[in-house]
Scaffold this motif. Structure first.
Motif: not given
Length: 172
Positions: A28-39
């Motif tokens: 499953i292609n997954a991405v961490e939100s920290e790489n997309i959404i500002d902390p």
């Protein structure tokens, strides 16, 4: 995308990395939100409009689902362990029997205080007819966590096992 809702950036990073890794192992292609959404986004309250804008941006960027996890509450608990006499060998002589049951062999009772964290994970489909369509919700209790890494690993394992059991993701 995997989102850990906390203002503790270390805990968020550990959680998102472990959850992402578990999903990637299952193709499953997954991405961490920290790489997309500002902390700061997950660490503070947002309006419905701000959230809708974020979801629209995620859909535009090709994301089709969001897995979001948050601590929903914490209970403080206390348990009591009553005192007891230590068991040992049978004593055939009165003196040894008497000696055994003096306070020297008695373990007093004690109170133990601990916390129970109520954690909830939800999965939303961003490509449905309406945005934010709920697909799955799972709630777990974490009793007296001692170490963030071990606690997160256990939580992710339990959540992934439940998703596999319900047929939402493939088993390894």
């Amino acid at each position: 995308m995997v989102i850990g809702m906390t203002d503790n950036l270390t805990a968020r990073k550990i959680f998102e990395e472990k959850f992402k890794s578990a999903l990637v192992q299952r193709n499953i292609n997954a991405v961490e939100s920290e790489n997309i959404i500002d902390p700061s986004f997950t660490g503070s309250k947002k309006s419905e409009a701000q959230i809708d804008d974020m979801v629209a941006g995620l859909s535009k960027d090709g994301f089709d689902a969001v897995i979001i996890t948050a601590v929903k509450g914490v209970d403080e608990q206390e348990s009591y362990s009553p005192g007891h006499y230590q068991l040992g060998l049978r004593w055939s002589r009165f003196g040894r029997y008497y000696y055994r049951y003096q306070d020297v062999y008695y373990t007093p009772g004690y109170y133990d205080q601990y916390k129970i964290y109520h954690v909830e994970t939800s999965i939303y489909n961003l490509k449905g007819e309406t945005d934010k369509a709920l697909v799955w919700v799972g709630s777990f209790n974490i009793v007296n966590p001692q170490d963030i890494s071990t606690t997160v690993s256990d939580y992710v394992s339990r959540t992934i096992a439940q998703l596999e059991k319900e047929g939402l993701i493939n088993q390894l």
